[in-house]
Design a protein around this motif. Structure first.
Motif, PDB file in Angstrom:
ATOM      1  N   LEU A 133       0.751  -1.110  -0.113  1.00  0.00           N
ATOM      2  CA  LEU A 133      -0.006  -0.019   0.019  1.00  0.00           C
ATOM      3  C   LEU A 133       0.793   1.316   0.166  1.00  0.00           C
ATOM      4  O   LEU A 133       0.446   2.348  -0.474  1.00  0.00           O
ATOM      5  N   ILE A 134       2.015   1.037   0.846  1.00  0.00           N
ATOM      6  CA  ILE A 134       2.780   2.358   0.686  1.00  0.00           C
ATOM      7  C   ILE A 134       3.896   2.665  -0.560  1.00  0.00           C
ATOM      8  O   ILE A 134       4.339   3.789  -0.773  1.00  0.00           O
ATOM      9  N   SER A 135       3.758   1.404  -1.157  1.00  0.00           N
ATOM     10  CA  SER A 135       4.594   1.418  -2.309  1.00  0.00           C
ATOM     11  C   SER A 135       4.134   0.455  -3.283  1.00  0.00           C
ATOM     12  O   SER A 135       4.846  -0.618  -3.619  1.00  0.00           O
ATOM     13  N   PRO A 136       3.020   0.904  -3.946  1.00  0.00           N
ATOM     14  CA  PRO A 136       2.360  -0.129  -4.957  1.00  0.00           C
ATOM     15  C   PRO A 136       3.239  -0.422  -6.407  1.00  0.00           C
ATOM     16  O   PRO A 136       2.891  -1.363  -6.838  1.00  0.00           O
ATOM     17  N   ASP A 137       4.003   0.514  -6.643  1.00  0.00           N
ATOM     18  CA  ASP A 137       4.956   0.033  -7.956  1.00  0.00           C
ATOM     19  C   ASP A 137       6.107  -0.444  -7.667  1.00  0.00           C
ATOM     20  O   ASP A 137       6.672  -0.852  -8.685  1.00  0.00           O
ATOM     21  N   SER A 138       6.307  -0.986  -6.382  1.00  0.00           N
ATOM     22  CA  SER A 138       7.670  -1.790  -6.187  1.00  0.00           C
ATOM     23  C   SER A 138       7.498  -3.207  -6.566  1.00  0.00           C
ATOM     24  O   SER A 138       6.262  -3.736  -6.689  1.00  0.00           O
ATOM     25  N   ARG A 139       8.250  -3.648  -6.911  1.00  0.00           N
ATOM     26  CA  ARG A 139       8.213  -5.218  -7.457  1.00  0.00           C
ATOM     27  C   ARG A 139       8.223  -6.398  -6.458  1.00  0.00           C
ATOM     28  O   ARG A 139       7.414  -7.394  -6.570  1.00  0.00           O
ATOM     29  N   ARG A 140       8.935  -5.935  -5.253  1.00  0.00           N
ATOM     30  CA  ARG A 140       9.187  -7.090  -4.425  1.00  0.00           C
ATOM     31  C   ARG A 140       8.516  -6.818  -2.967  1.00  0.00           C
ATOM     32  O   ARG A 140       8.820  -5.724  -2.443  1.00  0.00           O
ATOM     33  N   PHE A 141       7.809  -7.853  -2.396  1.00  0.00           N
ATOM     34  CA  PHE A 141       7.210  -7.715  -1.081  1.00  0.00           C
ATOM     35  C   PHE A 141       7.341  -8.883  -0.210  1.00  0.00           C
ATOM     36  O   PHE A 141       6.507  -9.082   0.517  1.00  0.00           O
ATOM     37  N   ASN A 142       8.384  -9.910  -0.729  1.00  0.00           N
ATOM     38  CA  ASN A 142       8.774 -10.864   0.237  1.00  0.00           C
ATOM     39  C   ASN A 142       9.537 -10.369   1.528  1.00  0.00           C
ATOM     40  O   ASN A 142       9.974  -9.288   1.450  1.00  0.00           O
ATOM     41  N   MET A 143       9.331 -11.168   2.532  1.00  0.00           N
ATOM     42  CA  MET A 143       9.955 -10.651   3.675  1.00  0.00           C
ATOM     43  C   MET A 143      11.379 -10.469   3.719  1.00  0.00           C
ATOM     44  O   MET A 143      11.878  -9.511   4.422  1.00  0.00           O
ATOM     45  N   ASP A 144      12.151 -11.298   2.889  1.00  0.00           N
ATOM     46  CA  ASP A 144      13.611 -10.963   2.766  1.00  0.00           C
ATOM     47  C   ASP A 144      13.991  -9.389   2.368  1.00  0.00           C
ATOM     48  O   ASP A 144      14.836  -8.923   2.927  1.00  0.00           O
ATOM     49  N   ASP A 145      13.185  -9.166   1.343  1.00  0.00           N
ATOM     50  CA  ASP A 145      13.338  -7.834   0.780  1.00  0.00           C
ATOM     51  C   ASP A 145      12.720  -6.745   1.564  1.00  0.00           C
ATOM     52  O   ASP A 145      13.582  -5.712   1.776  1.00  0.00           O
ATOM     53  N   LEU A 146      11.781  -7.040   2.179  1.00  0.00           N
ATOM     54  CA  LEU A 146      11.142  -5.864   3.085  1.00  0.00           C
ATOM     55  C   LEU A 146      12.065  -5.735   4.271  1.00  0.00           C
ATOM     56  O   LEU A 146      12.529  -4.630   4.669  1.00  0.00           O
ATOM     57  N   ALA A 147      12.907  -6.772   4.821  1.00  0.00           N
ATOM     58  CA  ALA A 147      13.614  -6.811   5.952  1.00  0.00           C
ATOM     59  C   ALA A 147      14.907  -5.784   5.650  1.00  0.00           C
ATOM     60  O   ALA A 147      15.523  -5.048   6.319  1.00  0.00           O
ATOM     61  N   GLU A 148      15.303  -6.199   4.458  1.00  0.00           N
ATOM     62  CA  GLU A 148      16.718  -5.487   3.712  1.00  0.00           C
ATOM     63  C   GLU A 148      16.239  -3.913   3.747  1.00  0.00           C
ATOM     64  O   GLU A 148      17.112  -3.234   4.215  1.00  0.00           O
ATOM     65  N   LYS A 149      15.144  -3.708   3.316  1.00  0.00           N
ATOM     66  CA  LYS A 149      14.556  -2.200   2.858  1.00  0.00           C
ATOM     67  C   LYS A 149      14.330  -1.576   4.101  1.00  0.00           C
ATOM     68  O   LYS A 149      14.765  -0.462   4.283  1.00  0.00           O
ATOM     69  N   TYR A 150      13.771  -1.991   5.151  1.00  0.00           N
ATOM     70  CA  TYR A 150      13.105  -1.348   5.939  1.00  0.00           C
ATOM     71  C   TYR A 150      13.981  -1.355   7.564  1.00  0.00           C
ATOM     72  O   TYR A 150      13.764  -0.693   8.325  1.00  0.00           O
ATOM     73  N   LEU A 151      14.597  -2.715   7.451  1.00  0.00           N
ATOM     74  CA  LEU A 151      15.303  -2.936   8.872  1.00  0.00           C
ATOM     75  C   LEU A 151      16.725  -2.730   8.700  1.00  0.00           C
ATOM     76  O   LEU A 151      17.582  -2.999   9.741  1.00  0.00           O
ATOM     77  N   ASN A 152      16.986  -3.018   7.458  1.00  0.00           N
ATOM     78  CA  ASN A 152      18.536  -3.130   7.074  1.00  0.00           C
ATOM     79  C   ASN A 152      19.059  -4.439   7.912  1.00  0.00           C
ATOM     80  O   ASN A 152      20.239  -4.500   8.315  1.00  0.00           O
ATOM     81  N   TYR A 153      18.380  -5.506   7.825  1.00  0.00           N
ATOM     82  CA  TYR A 153      18.663  -6.950   8.207  1.00  0.00           C
ATOM     83  C   TYR A 153      18.558  -7.886   7.120  1.00  0.00           C
ATOM     84  O   TYR A 153      17.752  -7.882   6.301  1.00  0.00           O
ATOM     85  N   LYS A 154      19.582  -8.488   7.073  1.00  0.00           N
ATOM     86  CA  LYS A 154      19.521  -9.750   6.188  1.00  0.00           C
ATOM     87  C   LYS A 154      19.240 -11.010   7.165  1.00  0.00           C
ATOM     88  O   LYS A 154      19.906 -11.390   7.761  1.00  0.00           O
ATOM     89  N   THR A 155      17.969 -11.417   6.030  1.00  0.00           N
ATOM     90  CA  THR A 155      17.483 -12.827   6.748  1.00  0.00           C
ATOM     91  C   THR A 155      18.277 -13.914   6.422  1.00  0.00           C
ATOM     92  O   THR A 155      19.004 -13.878   5.453  1.00  0.00           O
ATOM     93  N   THR A 156      17.989 -15.162   6.970  1.00  0.00           N
ATOM     94  CA  THR A 156      18.442 -16.307   6.683  1.00  0.00           C
ATOM     95  C   THR A 156      17.480 -16.852   5.506  1.00  0.00           C
ATOM     96  O   THR A 156      16.351 -16.659   5.704  1.00  0.00           O
ATOM     97  N   LYS A 157      18.129 -17.215   4.471  1.00  0.00           N
ATOM     98  CA  LYS A 157      17.192 -17.732   3.271  1.00  0.00           C
ATOM     99  C   LYS A 157      16.899 -19.118   3.465  1.00  0.00           C
ATOM    100  O   LYS A 157      17.669 -19.842   3.863  1.00  0.00           O
ATOM    101  N   TYR A 158      15.854 -19.597   2.819  1.00  0.00           N
ATOM    102  CA  TYR A 158      15.236 -20.859   3.009  1.00  0.00           C
ATOM    103  C   TYR A 158      16.368 -21.897   2.377  1.00  0.00           C
ATOM    104  O   TYR A 158      16.676 -23.039   2.962  1.00  0.00           O
ATOM    105  N   LYS A 159      17.027 -21.468   1.225  1.00  0.00           N
ATOM    106  CA  LYS A 159      17.967 -22.460   0.544  1.00  0.00           C
ATOM    107  C   LYS A 159      19.264 -22.399   1.473  1.00  0.00           C
ATOM    108  O   LYS A 159      20.065 -23.513   1.135  1.00  0.00           O
ATOM    109  N   GLU A 160      19.613 -21.580   2.206  1.00  0.00           N
ATOM    110  CA  GLU A 160      20.691 -21.587   3.094  1.00  0.00           C
ATOM    111  C   GLU A 160      20.531 -22.861   4.100  1.00  0.00           C
ATOM    112  O   GLU A 160      21.294 -23.388   4.468  1.00  0.00           O
ATOM    113  N   VAL A 161      19.190 -22.658   4.554  1.00  0.00           N
ATOM    114  CA  VAL A 161      18.895 -23.714   5.919  1.00  0.00           C
ATOM    115  C   VAL A 161      18.935 -25.064   5.043  1.00  0.00           C
ATOM    116  O   VAL A 161      19.514 -26.075   5.558  1.00  0.00           O
TER     117      VAL A 161
END
Length: 888
Positions: A417-445
């Motif tokens: 809603l706050i950025s409807p033209d963005s392409r990615r809304f998955n948690m990994d990208d949102l965490a990096e964008k809004y929290l400056n946090y790099k999540t653990t990816k499923y494929k890494e586990v």
């Protein structure tokens, strides 16, 4: 495979420095002309050429080291003036800027940027469709061949010209393979390449049009006469030395893999760096004013924490941990991404940021899981529930007969809603964008355990950390995104439309759609025969066999053999063969229609007729499409696996595919309802146009009224053709169409089309006023909004580009129509009897499956819910159809 762009960074930066005035400084006194010019050049490339997540890019710089060329010739590049101090001081900033754009920067000791680019072009040639070298250096033309091209900045820093073999020969007088020899003969004063004294470009061109290279020239030196022969003999050593200087090296150290070079977008630091350098215009042009990054937070949302593991035997301890929290985020770990196939392996919970618990259920029976999940759900439904794409989780819980509807926030939808033209809304990208946090990816586990198929096969500690992090990060994202939603006044669209819609869509996905696969098999045979006949027809028309699915072969046929002139060109300089281009060529040759028809049938076969039977769920016998709330910027729903939103319902073949959608039970029936002219009704309300409002209030035919005006005839004289044109004009105006665009749609001249538009606005003065006012609003505010408050942020609106203006005009109308449809779905969900199941929503239509005996009971409910979903100045009306298949 994508394309690779190799940037001559040193050359581009140097060109930018001299293209813009050195008086450009920021408030700190830093000269910024080269930084600004390079930034603009790179942004143009990213905008006009680079396809995010598909193409690759590498920015290459010279290093202040000597190369083998300095050993060959001490005076190599000695003629070049020393780089100005104002330029040198900007280089670190340029490198930072490029890296913050998300582009890799490289250089190497002992190698010039040209050599690194040459190495990359050869090394990666087979990994990409095309390679584009961005440079002004004519030495680089020697690399052009097959799929390697040069994009050359000319006339400033953002006017880019593409060079392929023909253009090189046109400009330099020789093909790319002879550029080395041309420069070896004529020399290059810029790099202090000596060449042969007395041989200029004209003479060098003439020689190389007769001989292959300088070796061939000297082998046949006795054939030459006079001064040219004398000069060549005297300058032989310099010619061969020059060739060694000009020839590029292909052994520079390059350790990038393709995945390292794929462009994935700006980094989080880019926006801040633009602010630091005070590039306000770029910030505005990119629309960053409407997408402010969180600059200060009470908590450091980027920090890592430890999480806690619970087994089923101590689940009561987990309940105690969360019982006092008012809000809770949860995330299921399952065996499948397909909800109705998924079995729960565990539940992650976070009652507050920086806290995460994981309940492991992987070793429990399905009965035991259901018991524990029911207990847990009874506890959490009393709280405000937060999730990331929570529709998936509540859909999975339906497999255990658990219904969760009290959703307080979904971080994916909030971010959308706050950025409807963005392409990615998955948690990994949102965490990096809004929290400056790099999540653990499923494929890494999953990569930690050999032969692992699901998380059940992975070490439980790893699963605990991975899953708990998901719940924790979701809670952190809520803390950041939720205030932004409220600050942007998007709380109404969130709370009244998007969140209540989640359980509706989950229910529809669970319901699924029944397809008659035997009928589709019959259709497959029929469509395949049609394709085979089209192949024969096309081969006969072309005079030789060709692949109609190959853009290259189609382009060669249409533009070289037949000699047609296309509408637009691709990045390689050849005319495009996309759908728009072929539509433009219709009528110029009979093969065009055949190619378009072939593409249509191929798409219908691959996307629906053949694909759908493979998607039938073995357990339910139905197809369970996914409805996406974040798929379109205007707010319309999209669907995937299969994508039923793109079914060409107005064409006969699309209608035939609709016939495959049937009730699963013999005593069932399908009931559908389609909003009548909803976007025009919304336009009437928003524009307050009296003619439109009166027409809809009194049940008049708006298309006849428009046709009467534009053709200058009475309404009684309007025939089916004139009405059809009137209809096209009405719906085109909603999209802010130009005279040229309308001419294309109606098949008339541009002048007549513009006359139709002018007459339309004479009749509907309120619509013209609306369009002017909404454009002014967009320019002043940087966004437009629907009646429910959904916003569409308009970047570069002040550039007055037609496409941007059309977006500003149409988005409030199309978006409001989408909001109304969603409100209708929510109302139906609450009011439909349990035996009537919503199964589809496509365009402006809803489809319900129910027993035949209940049809008359459900029809008034459907009518009431849809026509009273939202109050407009004009009535909302629906057209209902019912039958043994999805009626057209």
């Amino acid at each position: 495979m994508g394309d690779l762009y190799l940037i001559d960074g040193t050359g581009i930066a140097y060109r930018a420095f001299f293209a813009l005035d050195t008086w450009l400084k920021n408030s700190k006194g830093l000269t910024t002309n080269a930084i600004l010019g390079t930034s603009r050049m790179m942004l143009k490339l990213l905008n006009d050429f680079i396809r995010k997540d598909e193409d690759s890019i590498l920015f290459v710089m010279d290093k202040k080291t000597k190369t083998y060329r300095n050993e060959l010739l001490e005076s190599y590049k000695a003629n070049r003036p020393k780089a100005p101090d104002e330029f040198i001081e900007q280089i670190p900033y340029i490198l930072n800027m490029v890296e913050y754009m998300g582009i890799n920067v490289t250089s190497a000791d002992g190698y010039e940027a040209d050599d690194i680019i040459a190495t990359a072009a050869v090394k990666y040639k087979d990994l990409y469709d095309n390679i584009y070298i961005v440079t002004s250096d004519k030495d680089m033309m020697q690399l052009i061949k097959e799929n390697i091209f040069i994009l050359r900045p000319e006339k400033g820093i953002t006017d880019i010209v593409m060079y392929e073999e023909n253009r090189v020969k046109e400009k330099m007088g020789v093909p790319p393979k002879k550029i080395i020899d041309l420069l070896s003969l004529m020399g290059d004063s810029a790099d202090n390449i000596p060449g042969v004294k007395g041989i200029g470009i004209k003479t060098a061109q003439k020689l190389l049009n007769v001989y292959n290279d300088i070796e061939d020239i000297y082998e046949h030196i006795e054939e030459l006469k006079g001064a040219i022969k004398t000069k060549l003999i005297a300058g032989k050593d310099m010619a061969y030395l020059s060739k060694r200087l000009v020839r590029l090296q292909y052994d520079a150290p390059l350790n990038y893999e393709k995945k390292d070079l794929i462009y994935t977008g700006f980094t989080d630091k880019f926006q801040d760096y633009l602010k630091e350098l005070e590039f306000k215009r770029i910030i505005k042009e990119l629309g960053f004013e409407n997408e402010e990054k969180i600059e200060s937070q009470e908590n450091d949302y980027s920090k890592k924490v430890e999480y806690e593991l619970f087994a089923s035997e101590n689940v009561k301890d987990l309940y105690k941990k969360i019982e006092k929290s008012s809000k809770i985020s949860f995330d299921l770990e399952t065996t499948s991404l397909i909800p109705n196939k998924a079995k729960v392996l565990g539940v992650a919970l976070s009652p507050e940021p920086f806290v995460g618990y994981y309940l492991d259920l992987s070793n429990e029976t399905e009965e035991k899981k259901k018991e524990i999940l029911t207990e847990l759900s009874n506890l959490i439904i009393k709280k405000d529930i937060i999730g990331q794409n929570i529709k998936y989780d509540i859909s999975v819980l339906k497999n255990y007969d658990i219904n969760i509807e009290n959703i307080y926030f979904d971080t994916m939808i909030g971010a959308f809603l706050i950025s409807p033209d963005s392409r990615r809304f998955n948690m990994d990208d949102l965490a990096e964008k809004y929290l400056n946090y790099k999540t653990t990816k499923y494929k890494e586990v999953m990569s930690g355990t050999l032969f692992s198929k699901t998380l059940k096969d992975v070490n439980i500690e790893s699963v605990k950390d991975y899953a708990s992090e998901d719940a924790d990060i979701t809670h952190r994202l809520y803390k950041v995104i939720y205030p932004k939603v409220n600050a942007s006044k998007l709380d109404r669209i969130l709370n009244e439309v998007e969140l209540p819609l989640i359980p509706v869509l989950a229910e529809m996905e669970t319901n699924g759609v029944y397809f008659d696969t035997k009928y589709l098999k019959q259709l497959e045979g029929e469509f395949s025969k049609k394709v085979n006949q089209l192949m024969i027809d096309m081969e006969n028309l072309a005079g030789y066999p060709f692949n109609p699915n190959s853009p290259k072969q189609v382009g060669e046929l249409l533009y070289k053999k037949i000699g047609l002139k296309g509408k637009k060109k691709t990045k390689t300089g050849s005319y495009s063969t996309d759908a728009e281009s072929l539509e433009y060529l219709k009528g110029q040759h009979p093969i065009i229609e055949k190619i378009l028809e072939n593409r249509k049938y191929q798409k219908l076969l691959s996307t629906y007729v053949i694909a759908i039977p493979k998607m039938v769920n073995e357990k339910t016998g139905r197809v369970h499409t996914s409805f996406n709330q974040t798929g379109t910027s205007t707010g319309r729903l999209s669907s995937s696996d299969p994508n039923l939103q793109n079914l060409p319902i107005r064409e006969e073949e699309g209608g035939r595919i609709r016939k495959a959608v049937k009730p699963q039970s013999e005593d069932g029936i399908l009931l559908s309802a389609d909003y009548s002219q909803i976007e025009l009704r919304v336009l009437a309300h928003i524009s307050k146009d009296e003619t439109l409002i009166n027409a809809y209030k009194h049940g008049k035919d708006i298309h006849t009224i428009t046709a009467s005006k534009i053709f200058g005839i009475s309404e009684e004289e309007v025939d089916s053709h004139a009405r059809r044109v009137g209809k096209t004009v009405n719906f085109s105006i909603v999209y802010g169409v130009s005279g040229y665009g309308l001419a294309q749609r109606v098949g008339i001249g541009v002048a007549q089309a513009q006359t139709f538009i002018n007459k339309y606005f004479e009749l509907y003065k309120g619509v013209g006023s609306y369009q002017k006012s909404i454009l002014e609003f967009a320019k002043n505010n940087g966004y437009v909004e629907t009646l429910m408050g959904r916003k569409r942020f308009i970047k570069n609106i002040r550039a007055n580009k037609n496409e941007i203006e059309r977006m500003a005009i149409n988005s409030p109308i199309q978006g409001t129509a989408a909001d109304i449809m969603k409100l209708a779905m929510i109302k139906l969900y609450k009011n439909l009897p349990s035996y009537a199941k919503m199964i589809l929503q496509v365009h402006d239509e809803i489809v319900i499956e129910l027993p035949k005996s209940k049809l008359e009971e459900v029809k008034p409910i459907l009518k009431d819910c849809m026509e009273n979903a939202f109050k407009l100045d004009v009535p909302l009306e629906i057209d209902m159809k019912y039958g043994d298949y999805w009626m057209k």
